[in-house]
Scaffold this motif. Structure first.
Motif, PDB file in Angstrom:
ATOM      1  N   GLU A 153      -0.462  -5.038   7.932  1.00 39.52           N
ATOM      2  CA  GLU A 153       0.178  -3.650   8.125  1.00 39.52           C
ATOM      3  C   GLU A 153       1.690  -3.608   7.746  1.00 39.52           C
ATOM      4  OE1 GLU A 153      -0.353  -2.197  12.155  1.00 39.52           O
ATOM      5  OE2 GLU A 153      -2.590  -2.330  11.967  1.00 39.52           O
ATOM      6  N   GLU A 154       2.146  -4.616   7.633  1.00 41.62           N
ATOM      7  CA  GLU A 154       3.782  -4.406   7.053  1.00 41.62           C
ATOM      8  C   GLU A 154       3.775  -4.162   5.783  1.00 41.62           C
ATOM      9  OE1 GLU A 154       7.568  -7.216   6.025  1.00 41.62           O
ATOM     10  OE2 GLU A 154       5.861  -8.303   6.786  1.00 41.62           O
ATOM     11  N   MET A 155       2.788  -4.707   4.999  1.00 42.42           N
ATOM     12  CA  MET A 155       2.403  -4.223   3.545  1.00 42.42           C
ATOM     13  C   MET A 155       1.909  -3.091   3.151  1.00 42.42           C
ATOM     14  SD  MET A 155      -0.120  -6.426   0.922  1.00 42.42           S
ATOM     15  CE  MET A 155      -1.475  -5.587   1.862  1.00 42.42           C
ATOM     16  N   GLU A 156       0.954  -2.763   4.207  1.00 47.16           N
ATOM     17  CA  GLU A 156       0.230  -1.327   4.181  1.00 47.16           C
ATOM     18  C   GLU A 156       1.040  -0.278   4.289  1.00 47.16           C
ATOM     19  OE1 GLU A 156      -2.644  -0.863   2.556  1.00 47.16           O
ATOM     20  OE2 GLU A 156      -3.346  -3.010   2.528  1.00 47.16           O
ATOM     21  N   PHE A 157       2.185  -0.383   5.346  1.00 51.82           N
ATOM     22  CA  PHE A 157       3.001   0.580   5.515  1.00 51.82           C
ATOM     23  C   PHE A 157       4.478   0.534   5.124  1.00 51.82           C
ATOM     24  CE2 PHE A 157      -0.690   1.060   8.507  1.00 51.82           C
ATOM     25  CZ  PHE A 157      -0.962   2.286   8.478  1.00 51.82           C
ATOM     26  N   GLY A 158       4.743  -0.667   4.662  1.00 47.90           N
ATOM     27  CA  GLY A 158       6.217  -0.885   4.296  1.00 47.90           C
ATOM     28  C   GLY A 158       7.267  -1.466   5.389  1.00 47.90           C
ATOM     29  N   GLN A 159       6.756  -1.453   6.732  1.00 49.66           N
ATOM     30  CA  GLN A 159       7.686  -2.007   7.610  1.00 49.66           C
ATOM     31  C   GLN A 159       6.886  -2.753   8.792  1.00 49.66           C
ATOM     32  OE1 GLN A 159       9.390   1.869   8.222  1.00 49.66           O
ATOM     33  NE2 GLN A 159       9.034   1.684  10.386  1.00 49.66           N
ATOM     34  N   PHE A 160       7.803  -3.525   9.500  1.00 51.10           N
ATOM     35  CA  PHE A 160       7.036  -4.098  10.791  1.00 51.10           C
ATOM     36  C   PHE A 160       6.579  -2.788  11.682  1.00 51.10           C
ATOM     37  CE2 PHE A 160       9.211  -7.877   9.585  1.00 51.10           C
ATOM     38  CZ  PHE A 160       8.151  -8.767   9.749  1.00 51.10           C
ATOM     39  N   LEU A 161       5.803  -3.069  12.411  1.00 47.07           N
ATOM     40  CA  LEU A 161       5.189  -2.026  13.398  1.00 47.07           C
ATOM     41  C   LEU A 161       6.016  -1.643  14.396  1.00 47.07           C
ATOM     42  CD1 LEU A 161       2.379  -0.760  13.230  1.00 47.07           C
ATOM     43  CD2 LEU A 161       1.722  -2.103  15.345  1.00 47.07           C
ATOM     44  N   HIS A 162       7.084  -2.535  14.704  1.00 51.74           N
ATOM     45  CA  HIS A 162       8.115  -2.188  15.747  1.00 51.74           C
ATOM     46  C   HIS A 162       9.389  -1.297  15.345  1.00 51.74           C
ATOM     47  CE1 HIS A 162       9.622  -5.988  14.345  1.00 51.74           C
ATOM     48  NE2 HIS A 162      10.739  -5.397  14.352  1.00 51.74           N
ATOM     49  N   GLN A 163       9.222  -1.340  13.993  1.00 52.14           N
ATOM     50  CA  GLN A 163      10.320  -0.559  13.337  1.00 52.14           C
ATOM     51  C   GLN A 163      10.295   1.039  13.155  1.00 52.14           C
ATOM     52  OE1 GLN A 163      10.589  -2.929   9.920  1.00 52.14           O
ATOM     53  NE2 GLN A 163      12.135  -4.073  10.250  1.00 52.14           N
ATOM     54  N   GLY A 164      11.327   1.696  13.479  1.00 48.81           N
ATOM     55  CA  GLY A 164      11.320   3.198  13.304  1.00 48.81           C
ATOM     56  C   GLY A 164      10.393   3.737  14.179  1.00 48.81           C
ATOM     57  N   THR A 165       9.400   4.616  13.566  1.00 46.48           N
ATOM     58  CA  THR A 165       8.589   5.306  14.274  1.00 46.48           C
ATOM     59  C   THR A 165       6.899   4.801  13.888  1.00 46.48           C
ATOM     60  OG1 THR A 165       8.383   7.176  12.968  1.00 46.48           O
ATOM     61  CG2 THR A 165       9.895   7.205  14.847  1.00 46.48           C
ATOM     62  N   LEU A 166       6.917   3.802  13.332  1.00 45.40           N
ATOM     63  CA  LEU A 166       5.617   3.382  12.631  1.00 45.40           C
ATOM     64  C   LEU A 166       4.605   2.911  14.070  1.00 45.40           C
ATOM     65  CD1 LEU A 166       3.793   2.599  10.340  1.00 45.40           C
ATOM     66  CD2 LEU A 166       4.837   0.335  10.331  1.00 45.40           C
ATOM     67  N   MET A 167       5.087   2.605  14.982  1.00 44.66           N
ATOM     68  CA  MET A 167       4.211   2.341  16.181  1.00 44.66           C
ATOM     69  C   MET A 167       3.484   3.701  16.630  1.00 44.66           C
ATOM     70  SD  MET A 167       3.635  -0.453  18.275  1.00 44.66           S
ATOM     71  CE  MET A 167       5.241  -1.474  18.482  1.00 44.66           C
ATOM     72  N   ASP A 168       4.174   4.714  16.492  1.00 44.00           N
ATOM     73  CA  ASP A 168       3.462   6.010  16.812  1.00 44.00           C
ATOM     74  C   ASP A 168       2.617   6.291  15.784  1.00 44.00           C
ATOM     75  OD1 ASP A 168       5.122   6.055  19.031  1.00 44.00           O
ATOM     76  OD2 ASP A 168       6.842   7.294  17.925  1.00 44.00           O
ATOM     77  N   LEU A 169       2.872   6.272  14.512  1.00 46.88           N
ATOM     78  CA  LEU A 169       2.039   6.707  13.403  1.00 46.88           C
ATOM     79  C   LEU A 169       0.812   5.776  13.337  1.00 46.88           C
ATOM     80  CD1 LEU A 169       1.251   7.960  10.935  1.00 46.88           C
ATOM     81  CD2 LEU A 169       2.611   6.249   9.391  1.00 46.88           C
ATOM     82  N   ALA A 170       0.874   4.380  13.742  1.00 42.75           N
ATOM     83  CA  ALA A 170      -0.106   3.471  13.909  1.00 42.75           C
ATOM     84  C   ALA A 170      -1.297   4.090  15.034  1.00 42.75           C
ATOM     85  CB  ALA A 170       0.075   1.984  14.038  1.00 42.75           C
ATOM     86  N   TRP A 171      -0.661   4.450  16.024  1.00 38.56           N
ATOM     87  CA  TRP A 171      -1.447   5.128  17.084  1.00 38.56           C
ATOM     88  C   TRP A 171      -2.175   6.442  16.770  1.00 38.56           C
ATOM     89  CZ3 TRP A 171      -4.649   3.957  20.502  1.00 38.56           C
ATOM     90  CH2 TRP A 171      -5.069   4.657  21.499  1.00 38.56           C
ATOM     91  N   GLN A 172      -1.412   7.197  16.019  1.00 35.25           N
ATOM     92  CA  GLN A 172      -1.753   8.510  15.553  1.00 35.25           C
ATOM     93  C   GLN A 172      -3.090   8.029  14.553  1.00 35.25           C
ATOM     94  OE1 GLN A 172      -0.208  10.996  16.697  1.00 35.25           O
ATOM     95  NE2 GLN A 172      -1.661  12.665  15.611  1.00 35.25           N
TER      96      GLN A 172
END
Length: 690
Positions: free
Chosen positions: A581-600
């Motif tokens: 997921e770091e590769m597919e989204f460009g950052q770790f899940l815990h960084q920024g708001t990616l956790m919210d996007l992942a759940w979305q």
């Protein structure tokens, strides 16, 4: 997620049908086409190795006639007479053949009689001699190359085997003490849930004395080995990062045979795979990437062919002239060209490229899938090729001359059987950015007035491809009167880097729309497709998209996700590899708001909208997409009141490998579709989508 180039033979058995009683939709009998039980009779060519003089071909036949997983048998063909002899007995398994430099001996791995490991035989397959036991590992080691290599004088063989790492004792104790980040095994292993903590090292065996020496040791893995033409060094790949579990990065090294000293050739933030010495020892060819983050399991970046000097200098990405994913390269006998496989619009072709630069040339460009190839000293080419009408057979080509088909392994199986036609079509994506290609397998038994169900079968990856090559699952569906649609949605390989990158940061987004647009194009252009009987299925990322789409639309009457991700948040912390997921989204899940996007972008969030009857299939020991993903979706669907059944397959990893499990999954799938597809003409048109 499917590993890059794991299309190798692992998912050759991706699924099939069983003989289920009458399909109300089927105007033809299953006897006209293929049935699920035929999988046990299907054979295909694996590796194909030409002897240096071109007089013999050592090749493997992949068999599926025993309980458990497919296995290989080793054969040697005399090219002149085209007669073959099996190496070993009927119950033996063997593969990975490698000719000695003089062509008088053949090394291979296998289980012969009561011995398992590395063997050598005479050129005709006689006088089999056991050389050494070899131990493997279930630790994830993607993109590995040769596991053994001959010394130039033919007197020794270097090989890869494992020894326990420093974590092995505690991690296998009672209690188990876990310290490694990478504590789970490889995706397809399927027998256990934990990394065995073995480390792969280089060994050498003397063919005369049968004495074995260990050349490397420690808590790193050495693999992908090749002995230098001057006999002084062994080339290998290894991840020497201080945080090797967290950061996947192969570099290239050489090992001195005289004193075991190691020389580093590359030190990059990207990956180098499957290195080989040139015939004169002055250059090294390998498959590589450019990006600073390459995932252990699958990668968005297309691998290309690279060449460098023997000291590691003057690295050149000669494969950059071909904007598509390339396989492991091999040298032409004169060292002027390299050969490699390339994925292109659903097919796998063979190409060659001059190392001095210049235009690539197609060597094999037939619709289907070419692979497992080798060259003799006179330039003859042996390879396996799967057409649209048969699994991989053995072929031989001399230079630019005619191609000769040498085997017909499935002649009895396919005799009198109808093989469904596969056609491609393209459509424009929802955002007008891409032309997307799809492949439609037409059902058997069509008449001028017949209507047929359509099964949408979504490939995994997401960086993989479907194509026209023989697919027995699609063929068995076709025999039952079903059409099958495979869409190479954005993110797929074979359409250039921009297309593969288009899924970045957008999982369960526009690539899902590509699937729906493909369905719309198919039903509008083929009026014989019954809009009321649409099914959807897929494995891995295909399972993920299946789960996602049934939360976004009700147009499918039945769904069958296998090994799919339903919760991008929980998955990130349970999978055996960490960088996906770091590769597919460009950052770790815990960084920024990616956790919210992942759940979305997780299907589970929208489970209340899922009303499609769903058959969930999953391997019990899947360490790529842990079975907890299936467990969550099953309970979610139950809570909603949606019809669902959850099938767990023991001894299976990511996807299904055992023949009986594959057959069972198709039995269940066809029964599931038949249960929830309306009978033809039983109701009016209600499904106006797409």
């Amino acid at each position: 997620m499917d590993s890059q180039f794991r299309f190798v033979f692992l998912r050759v058995v991706s699924g099939f049908f069983s003989t289920i009683a009458l399909l109300a939709s089927t105007p033809c009998s299953a006897a006209q086409g293929l049935a699920s039980s035929d999988i046990s009779r299907l054979r295909s060519v694996g590796s194909a190795e030409l002897s240096p003089d071109g007089h013999r071909i050592a090749y493997t036949i992949v068999m599926r006639d025993r309980p458990g997983r497919p296995y290989g048998q080793l054969w040697i063909m005399d090219v002149g007479s085209q007669k073959s002899a099996r190496v070993g007995g009927e119950k033996d398994a063997a593969g990975s053949p490698l000719w000695s430099p003089d062509g008088k001996s053949l090394a291979f791995q296998g289980s012969i009689a009561d011995k398992s490991g590395l063997f050598v035989a005479r050129a005709d397959g006689s006088d089999i001699t056991f050389l050494a036991s070899t131990n493997g590992t279930n630790s994830p080691l993607p993109g590995t190359g040769k596991e053994f290599t001959w010394s130039p004088d033919g007197k020794q063989l270097a090989f890869i085997s494992s020894t326990p790492g420093k974590e092995a004792s505690e991690a296998s104790g009672d209690p188990m003490v876990i310290t490694r980040y990478l504590y789970k095994p490889d995706a397809g292993e399927g027998m256990t849930r934990f990394n065995d903590n073995q480390r792969m090292h280089i060994f050498v065996v003397d063919l005369t004395a049968k004495q074995v020496r260990q050349l490397t040791q420690g808590d790193t893995d050495e693999h992908s080995i090749d002995w230098s033409p001057d006999g002084k060094e062994i080339l290998f790949a290894s991840n020497r990062e201080p945080n090797q579990d967290e950061f996947f990065n192969y570099d290239l090294f050489t090992l001195s045979v005289a004193d075991n000293s190691i020389r580093r050739l590359t030190s990059t933030e990207y990956n180098e795979y499957e290195p080989l010495w040139s015939p004169d020892g002055k250059h090294i060819v390998y498959r590589g990437t450019r990006r600073g983050l390459t995932d252990r399991e699958t990668t968005m970046e297309d691998t290309h062919v690279w060449v460098m000097k023997a000291d590691g200098s003057d690295r050149r990405e000669i494969g950059a002239v071909v904007d598509n994913r390339q396989g492991a390269p091999r040298w032409a006998p004169d060292g002027r060209f390299v050969y490699f496989a390339v994925q292109e619009r659903g097919s796998n072709y063979l190409m060659r490229l001059p190392i001095s630069g210049g235009k690539p040339e197609y060597v094999v460009k037939e619709t289907g899938s070419a692979g497992n190839w080798s060259l003799s000293k006179d330039g003859a080419l042996a390879y396996g090729f799967a057409s649209s009408r048969d699994a991989a057979e053995l072929y031989l080509k001399f230079g630019d001359g005619a191609t000769h088909k040498l085997t017909d392994l499935n002649s009895q199986l396919l005799a009198g059987r109808q093989i469904a036609e596969v056609e491609s079509f393209t459509f424009v994506s929802n955002d007008n950015k891409f032309e997307v290609e799809a492949f439609l397998t037409r059902p058997l038994g069509m008449t001028a007035t017949s209507k047929h169900p359509l099964i949408v079968n979504i490939h995994g990856g997401p960086h993989g491809q479907n194509g026209p090559a023989f697919n027995i699952k699609n063929q068995v569906y076709a025999a039952h009167g079903y059409a099958v649609l495979n869409v190479n949605y954005r993110g797929s390989t074979g359409y250039g880097q921009k297309f593969a990158d288009a899924v970045f940061g957008d999982q369960n987004g526009n690539e899902a729309q590509d699937i729906l647009y493909g369905v719309s194009a198919a039903v509008r252009r083929n009026l014989w497709i019954d809009r009321e009987r649409l099914g959807i299925e897929g494995v891995s990322y295909g399972g993920q998209l299946t789960e996602w789409l049934i939360t976004q639309t009700n147009q499918f009457k039945a769904a069958i996700p296998t090994a799919g991700i339903v919760n991008l948040v929980s998955y990130n912390y349970m999978t055996y590899y960490n960088q996906y997921e770091e590769m597919e989204f460009g950052q770790f899940l815990h960084q920024g708001t990616l956790m919210d996007l992942a759940w979305q972008r997780s299907a589970l969030k929208y489970v209340a909208a899922a009303h499609t009857p769903t058959l969930i299939l999953h391997g019990e020991n899947d360490n790529d997409v842990p079975i907890a993903e299936a467990e969550q979706f099953f309970i979610g669907l139950k809570d909603v009141g949606t019809q669902t059944v959850f099938v767990r397959y023991p001894r299976e990893g990511h996807g299904l490998s055992e023949v009986k499990h594959v057959i069972d999954s198709i039995d269940r799938s066809i029964a599931w579709y038949e249960k929830y597809f309306p009978k033809p003409g039983a109701e009016g048109i209600t499904n106006v989508q797409p």
